[in-house]
Write a protein that holds these residues in place. Structure first.
Motif, PDB file in Angstrom:
ATOM      1  N   MET A 186     130.107 141.708 135.337  1.00 12.29           N
ATOM      2  CA  MET A 186     129.412 141.319 134.155  1.00 12.29           C
ATOM      3  C   MET A 186     128.739 141.781 132.843  1.00 12.29           C
ATOM      4  O   MET A 186     128.507 141.754 132.230  1.00 12.29           O
ATOM      5  CB  MET A 186     127.484 141.647 134.932  1.00 12.29           C
ATOM      6  CG  MET A 186     127.532 140.906 136.564  1.00 12.29           C
ATOM      7  SD  MET A 186     128.201 139.093 136.558  1.00 12.29           S
ATOM      8  CE  MET A 186     126.804 137.982 135.547  1.00 12.29           C
ATOM      9  N   ALA A 187     130.217 142.429 132.919  1.00 14.07           N
ATOM     10  CA  ALA A 187     130.111 143.435 131.034  1.00 14.07           C
ATOM     11  C   ALA A 187     129.947 142.251 129.778  1.00 14.07           C
ATOM     12  O   ALA A 187     129.098 142.647 129.929  1.00 14.07           O
ATOM     13  CB  ALA A 187     131.278 144.142 131.250  1.00 14.07           C
ATOM     14  N   CYS A 188     130.457 141.134 130.119  1.00 11.78           N
ATOM     15  CA  CYS A 188     130.361 139.767 129.151  1.00 11.78           C
ATOM     16  C   CYS A 188     129.188 139.308 129.077  1.00 11.78           C
ATOM     17  O   CYS A 188     128.767 138.313 128.209  1.00 11.78           O
ATOM     18  CB  CYS A 188     131.225 139.157 129.084  1.00 11.78           C
ATOM     19  SG  CYS A 188     133.345 139.643 128.982  1.00 11.78           S
ATOM     20  N   ALA A 189     127.609 139.571 130.065  1.00 11.05           N
ATOM     21  CA  ALA A 189     126.629 138.516 130.205  1.00 11.05           C
ATOM     22  C   ALA A 189     125.912 138.990 128.981  1.00 11.05           C
ATOM     23  O   ALA A 189     125.060 138.105 128.896  1.00 11.05           O
ATOM     24  CB  ALA A 189     125.573 138.799 131.266  1.00 11.05           C
ATOM     25  N   THR A 190     125.878 139.785 128.835  1.00 12.52           N
ATOM     26  CA  THR A 190     124.843 140.140 127.371  1.00 12.52           C
ATOM     27  C   THR A 190     125.451 139.233 125.912  1.00 12.52           C
ATOM     28  O   THR A 190     124.411 139.270 125.019  1.00 12.52           O
ATOM     29  CB  THR A 190     124.750 141.820 126.862  1.00 12.52           C
ATOM     30  OG1 THR A 190     126.201 142.488 126.181  1.00 12.52           O
ATOM     31  CG2 THR A 190     123.913 142.709 128.516  1.00 12.52           C
ATOM     32  N   ALA A 191     126.680 139.570 125.739  1.00 10.72           N
ATOM     33  CA  ALA A 191     127.452 138.748 124.901  1.00 10.72           C
ATOM     34  C   ALA A 191     126.546 137.011 124.682  1.00 10.72           C
ATOM     35  O   ALA A 191     126.307 136.279 123.690  1.00 10.72           O
ATOM     36  CB  ALA A 191     128.506 139.374 124.771  1.00 10.72           C
ATOM     37  N   GLU A 192     126.929 136.886 126.071  1.00 11.19           N
ATOM     38  CA  GLU A 192     126.637 135.219 126.252  1.00 11.19           C
ATOM     39  C   GLU A 192     125.601 134.413 125.710  1.00 11.19           C
ATOM     40  O   GLU A 192     124.976 134.035 125.683  1.00 11.19           O
ATOM     41  CB  GLU A 192     127.482 135.339 127.404  1.00 11.19           C
ATOM     42  CG  GLU A 192     129.128 135.078 127.669  1.00 11.19           C
ATOM     43  CD  GLU A 192     129.293 135.197 129.264  1.00 11.19           C
ATOM     44  OE1 GLU A 192     128.884 134.905 129.907  1.00 11.19           O
ATOM     45  OE2 GLU A 192     130.995 135.030 129.066  1.00 11.19           O
ATOM     46  N   LEU A 193     124.155 135.893 126.648  1.00 10.92           N
ATOM     47  CA  LEU A 193     122.807 135.739 126.499  1.00 10.92           C
ATOM     48  C   LEU A 193     122.297 136.129 125.262  1.00 10.92           C
ATOM     49  O   LEU A 193     121.425 135.856 124.670  1.00 10.92           O
ATOM     50  CB  LEU A 193     123.244 136.405 128.038  1.00 10.92           C
ATOM     51  CG  LEU A 193     122.561 136.243 128.978  1.00 10.92           C
ATOM     52  CD1 LEU A 193     122.549 136.732 130.447  1.00 10.92           C
ATOM     53  CD2 LEU A 193     121.942 135.339 129.336  1.00 10.92           C
ATOM     54  N   GLY A 194     123.123 136.708 124.408  1.00 10.84           N
ATOM     55  CA  GLY A 194     122.749 137.001 123.673  1.00 10.84           C
ATOM     56  C   GLY A 194     121.789 138.233 123.373  1.00 10.84           C
ATOM     57  O   GLY A 194     120.885 138.440 122.715  1.00 10.84           O
ATOM     58  N   VAL A 195     121.802 139.286 124.577  1.00 12.88           N
ATOM     59  CA  VAL A 195     120.731 139.930 124.470  1.00 12.88           C
ATOM     60  C   VAL A 195     121.492 141.287 124.814  1.00 12.88           C
ATOM     61  O   VAL A 195     122.578 141.871 124.149  1.00 12.88           O
ATOM     62  CB  VAL A 195     120.413 140.124 126.128  1.00 12.88           C
ATOM     63  CG1 VAL A 195     119.499 139.080 126.154  1.00 12.88           C
ATOM     64  CG2 VAL A 195     121.081 140.735 127.207  1.00 12.88           C
ATOM     65  N   ASP A 196     120.853 142.710 124.155  1.00 13.05           N
ATOM     66  CA  ASP A 196     121.043 144.095 124.637  1.00 13.05           C
ATOM     67  C   ASP A 196     121.480 144.493 125.545  1.00 13.05           C
ATOM     68  O   ASP A 196     122.484 145.482 125.899  1.00 13.05           O
ATOM     69  CB  ASP A 196     120.075 144.990 123.677  1.00 13.05           C
ATOM     70  CG  ASP A 196     120.054 144.296 122.508  1.00 13.05           C
ATOM     71  OD1 ASP A 196     121.030 144.513 121.202  1.00 13.05           O
ATOM     72  OD2 ASP A 196     119.047 143.981 121.849  1.00 13.05           O
ATOM     73  N   LEU A 197     121.357 143.935 126.806  1.00 12.48           N
ATOM     74  CA  LEU A 197     120.735 144.863 128.037  1.00 12.48           C
ATOM     75  C   LEU A 197     120.896 143.619 129.460  1.00 12.48           C
ATOM     76  O   LEU A 197     119.603 143.456 129.080  1.00 12.48           O
ATOM     77  CB  LEU A 197     120.002 146.427 128.211  1.00 12.48           C
ATOM     78  CG  LEU A 197     120.361 147.190 129.433  1.00 12.48           C
ATOM     79  CD1 LEU A 197     121.322 147.969 129.508  1.00 12.48           C
ATOM     80  CD2 LEU A 197     118.833 147.709 129.530  1.00 12.48           C
TER      81      LEU A 197
END
Length: 232
Positions: free
Chosen positions: A103-114
Protein backbone atom coordinates in the motif's frame (compact mmCIF):
# COMPACT_ATOMS: atom_id res chain seq x y z
CA UNK A 1 -14.54 -10.74 -5.42
CA UNK A 2 -14.63 -13.88 -3.26
CA UNK A 3 -16.49 -17.07 -4.23
CA UNK A 4 -17.34 -20.17 -2.19
CA UNK A 5 -18.16 -23.62 -3.49
CA UNK A 6 -20.85 -24.06 -0.83
CA UNK A 7 -23.82 -21.81 -1.79
CA UNK A 8 -24.97 -21.77 1.85
CA UNK A 9 -21.64 -20.64 3.26
CA UNK A 10 -21.48 -17.23 4.95
CA UNK A 11 -18.22 -15.51 4.04
CA UNK A 12 -18.75 -12.54 6.35
CA UNK A 13 -21.36 -11.14 8.69
CA UNK A 14 -22.61 -7.61 8.17
CA UNK A 15 -22.15 -5.69 11.47
CA UNK A 16 -25.38 -4.62 13.14
CA UNK A 17 -26.27 -1.02 12.42
CA UNK A 18 -23.69 -0.55 9.68
CA UNK A 19 -24.14 2.83 8.05
CA UNK A 20 -24.03 3.29 4.31
CA UNK A 21 -20.83 4.85 3.04
CA UNK A 22 -20.20 7.10 0.10
CA UNK A 23 -18.98 5.49 -3.11
CA UNK A 24 -15.20 5.45 -3.43
CA UNK A 25 -13.60 8.21 -5.50
CA UNK A 26 -10.09 8.79 -6.78
CA UNK A 27 -9.64 10.72 -3.56
CA UNK A 28 -12.19 9.38 -1.13
CA UNK A 29 -11.86 12.16 1.45
CA UNK A 30 -14.77 14.39 2.37
CA UNK A 31 -14.29 18.13 2.71
CA UNK A 32 -15.66 19.86 5.76
CA UNK A 33 -16.26 23.45 6.72
CA UNK A 34 -13.22 23.52 9.01
CA UNK A 35 -9.73 24.90 8.63
CA UNK A 36 -7.41 22.46 6.83
CA UNK A 37 -4.87 20.58 8.93
CA UNK A 38 -1.23 20.33 7.81
CA UNK A 39 -1.08 16.52 8.09
CA UNK A 40 -3.74 14.48 6.28
CA UNK A 41 -4.30 10.93 7.48
CA UNK A 42 -6.41 8.49 5.48
CA UNK A 43 -7.92 5.79 7.71
CA UNK A 44 -8.79 2.44 6.16
CA UNK A 45 -11.02 0.05 8.12
CA UNK A 46 -9.79 -3.11 6.40
CA UNK A 47 -12.54 -5.32 7.82
CA UNK A 48 -15.29 -2.70 7.71
CA UNK A 49 -16.29 -3.32 11.33
CA UNK A 50 -16.47 0.18 12.82
CA UNK A 51 -19.74 1.70 11.51
CA UNK A 52 -19.33 5.01 13.36
CA UNK A 53 -15.71 5.49 12.31
CA UNK A 54 -16.38 8.50 10.10
CA UNK A 55 -18.01 10.42 12.95
CA UNK A 56 -15.24 9.41 15.36
CA UNK A 57 -12.60 10.69 12.94
CA UNK A 58 -14.50 13.94 12.46
CA UNK A 59 -14.41 14.54 16.21
CA UNK A 60 -10.73 13.64 16.31
CA UNK A 61 -10.02 16.19 13.58
CA UNK A 62 -11.98 18.90 15.36
CA UNK A 63 -10.18 18.21 18.67
CA UNK A 64 -6.79 19.50 17.45
CA UNK A 65 -5.19 21.54 14.68
CA UNK A 66 -2.49 19.29 13.20
CA UNK A 67 -4.06 16.08 11.87
CA UNK A 68 -6.99 15.72 9.50
CA UNK A 69 -8.53 12.26 9.61
CA UNK A 70 -10.95 10.79 7.11
CA UNK A 71 -12.18 7.39 5.99
CA UNK A 72 -11.06 5.79 2.74
CA UNK A 73 -12.12 2.54 1.14
CA UNK A 74 -9.44 0.42 -0.49
CA UNK A 75 -9.05 -3.15 -1.71
CA UNK A 76 -6.88 -5.49 0.35
CA UNK A 77 -4.07 -7.21 -1.60
CA UNK A 78 -4.40 -10.99 -1.72
CA UNK A 79 -0.83 -11.72 -0.62
CA UNK A 80 -0.94 -10.06 2.82
CA UNK A 81 -2.18 -13.18 4.65
CA UNK A 82 0.08 -15.81 6.21
CA UNK A 83 -1.73 -18.97 5.16
CA UNK A 84 0.83 -21.28 6.79
CA UNK A 85 0.37 -20.08 10.37
CA UNK A 86 -2.80 -19.58 12.38
CA UNK A 87 -3.50 -16.78 14.82
CA UNK A 88 -5.03 -17.46 18.28
CA UNK A 89 -8.52 -17.23 16.78
CA UNK A 90 -7.71 -19.76 14.05
CA UNK A 91 -7.52 -17.25 11.20
CA UNK A 92 -4.42 -16.43 9.11
CA UNK A 93 -2.11 -13.74 10.42
CA UNK A 94 -2.08 -10.37 8.68
CA UNK A 95 1.47 -9.72 7.45
CA UNK A 96 1.58 -6.03 8.31
CA UNK A 97 4.94 -5.27 6.68
CA UNK A 98 3.77 -6.86 3.45
CA UNK A 99 0.57 -4.81 3.69
CA UNK A 100 2.57 -1.61 4.17
CA UNK A 101 4.80 -2.48 1.24
CA UNK A 102 1.84 -3.19 -1.04
CA UNK A 103 0.00 0.00 0.00
CA UNK A 104 3.05 2.27 -0.20
CA UNK A 105 1.70 4.13 -3.24
CA UNK A 106 -1.75 4.70 -1.73
CA UNK A 107 -0.80 7.96 -0.03
CA UNK A 108 0.27 9.53 -3.31
CA UNK A 109 -2.86 8.28 -5.06
CA UNK A 110 -5.10 9.65 -2.30
CA UNK A 111 -3.13 12.87 -1.91
CA UNK A 112 -2.53 12.34 1.82
CA UNK A 113 0.51 12.21 4.08
CA UNK A 114 -0.16 8.92 5.85
CA UNK A 115 -2.33 5.82 5.52
CA UNK A 116 -3.54 4.30 8.80
CA UNK A 117 -4.89 0.74 8.47
CA UNK A 118 -7.08 -0.66 11.23
CA UNK A 119 -8.14 -4.28 11.50
CA UNK A 120 -9.64 -6.94 13.77
CA UNK A 121 -7.19 -9.56 12.46
CA UNK A 122 -4.09 -10.64 14.37
CA UNK A 123 -0.83 -9.27 13.01
CA UNK A 124 2.34 -11.33 12.70
CA UNK A 125 4.32 -11.23 15.92
CA UNK A 126 1.05 -10.67 17.82
CA UNK A 127 1.61 -6.93 17.62
CA UNK A 128 -1.34 -4.58 17.80
CA UNK A 129 0.42 -1.44 16.68
CA UNK A 130 3.08 -1.12 13.99
CA UNK A 131 4.87 1.75 12.24
CA UNK A 132 7.89 1.62 9.91
CA UNK A 133 11.41 2.77 10.67
CA UNK A 134 12.46 6.01 9.02
CA UNK A 135 8.78 6.66 8.22
CA UNK A 136 8.96 4.61 5.01
CA UNK A 137 6.54 3.58 3.70
CA UNK A 138 4.07 6.15 5.11
CA UNK A 139 1.75 3.44 6.44
CA UNK A 140 0.85 2.43 10.01
CA UNK A 141 -1.21 -0.59 11.06
CA UNK A 142 -3.32 -1.01 14.20
CA UNK A 143 -5.00 -4.28 15.20
CA UNK A 144 -7.88 -4.70 17.64
CA UNK A 145 -7.47 -8.50 17.69
CA UNK A 146 -7.55 -9.91 21.19
CA UNK A 147 -9.87 -7.18 22.45
CA UNK A 148 -13.02 -9.21 21.92
CA UNK A 149 -15.04 -7.23 24.47
CA UNK A 150 -14.57 -4.00 22.54
CA UNK A 151 -17.84 -3.06 20.85
CA UNK A 152 -17.96 -1.93 17.22
CA UNK A 153 -19.09 1.54 18.30
CA UNK A 154 -19.72 3.61 21.41
CA UNK A 155 -17.83 5.81 23.87
CA UNK A 156 -15.23 3.18 24.79
CA UNK A 157 -14.60 2.39 21.13
CA UNK A 158 -14.08 6.09 20.37
CA UNK A 159 -11.49 6.31 23.16
CA UNK A 160 -9.77 3.14 21.95
CA UNK A 161 -9.55 4.46 18.39
CA UNK A 162 -8.15 7.80 19.57
CA UNK A 163 -5.66 6.20 21.98
CA UNK A 164 -4.41 3.71 19.40
CA UNK A 165 -4.17 6.44 16.76
CA UNK A 166 -2.01 8.55 19.08
CA UNK A 167 0.32 5.62 19.79
CA UNK A 168 0.76 4.82 16.11
CA UNK A 169 1.16 8.46 15.07
CA UNK A 170 3.63 9.23 17.87
CA UNK A 171 5.64 6.13 17.02
CA UNK A 172 5.66 7.02 13.34
CA UNK A 173 6.33 10.75 13.78
CA UNK A 174 9.06 10.60 16.42
CA UNK A 175 10.19 7.00 15.81
CA UNK A 176 9.42 6.07 19.42
CA UNK A 177 9.32 2.39 20.32
CA UNK A 178 6.76 0.84 22.66
CA UNK A 179 8.10 0.18 26.17
CA UNK A 180 7.31 -2.67 28.55
CA UNK A 181 8.43 -0.85 31.70
CA UNK A 182 7.24 2.52 32.92
CA UNK A 183 3.81 4.05 33.57
CA UNK A 184 1.03 1.93 32.11
CA UNK A 185 -1.15 4.92 31.23
CA UNK A 186 1.36 6.02 28.57
CA UNK A 187 0.09 5.42 25.00
CA UNK A 188 3.47 3.84 24.19
CA UNK A 189 3.20 1.19 26.94
CA UNK A 190 3.49 -2.26 25.35
CA UNK A 191 0.41 -3.79 27.03
CA UNK A 192 1.62 -7.38 26.47
CA UNK A 193 -1.51 -8.98 27.92
CA UNK A 194 -3.85 -6.87 25.76
CA UNK A 195 -5.67 -5.30 28.68
CA UNK A 196 -8.84 -3.68 27.35
CA UNK A 197 -8.78 -1.24 30.26
CA UNK A 198 -5.56 0.24 28.88
CA UNK A 199 -6.81 1.09 25.39
CA UNK A 200 -10.22 2.41 26.53
CA UNK A 201 -8.99 4.31 29.59
CA UNK A 202 -7.46 7.79 30.00
CA UNK A 203 -3.89 7.97 28.76
CA UNK A 204 -1.01 10.44 28.94
CA UNK A 205 2.61 10.31 27.84
CA UNK A 206 5.18 9.47 30.48
CA UNK A 207 8.13 11.83 31.03
CA UNK A 208 10.51 9.93 28.74
CA UNK A 209 8.14 9.78 25.77
CA UNK A 210 7.00 13.37 26.31
CA UNK A 211 10.59 14.60 26.24
CA UNK A 212 11.31 12.72 23.02
CA UNK A 213 8.31 14.32 21.36
CA UNK A 214 8.95 17.76 22.81
CA UNK A 215 12.42 18.07 21.28
CA UNK A 216 11.37 18.07 17.62
CA UNK A 217 7.63 17.54 17.56
CA UNK A 218 6.11 19.98 20.05
CA UNK A 219 3.28 20.86 17.68
CA UNK A 220 2.35 17.21 17.24
CA UNK A 221 2.63 16.60 21.00
CA UNK A 222 0.04 19.30 21.61
CA UNK A 223 -2.26 17.60 19.11
CA UNK A 224 -1.68 14.19 20.70
CA UNK A 225 -2.56 15.55 24.15
CA UNK A 226 -5.78 16.99 22.73
CA UNK A 227 -6.68 13.67 21.08
CA UNK A 228 -6.09 11.77 24.32
CA UNK A 229 -8.59 14.10 26.04
CA UNK A 230 -11.11 14.21 23.19
CA UNK A 231 -13.29 11.35 24.46
CA UNK A 232 -12.60 11.38 28.21
Amino acid sequence: VVYARDPNMTLSVRPHGLTERAAPKSRALSRRAIAPRPVEVAVWDIDNVFPALKDTLRRMTEAQAVFEFDVVELSAPLDIWDLEHKAPDGTPYLMHEKLAERMACATAELGVDLLACITRHWMTGNLYGWWPTERKPPVVVVSFAGFEELLVEGAQTDRALANMAVAALAGFTAQIEAHVKGPKECPMWHNPNRLLSHIVGPQRFDAACRNKLKKKHARELEAFDALLKAFV
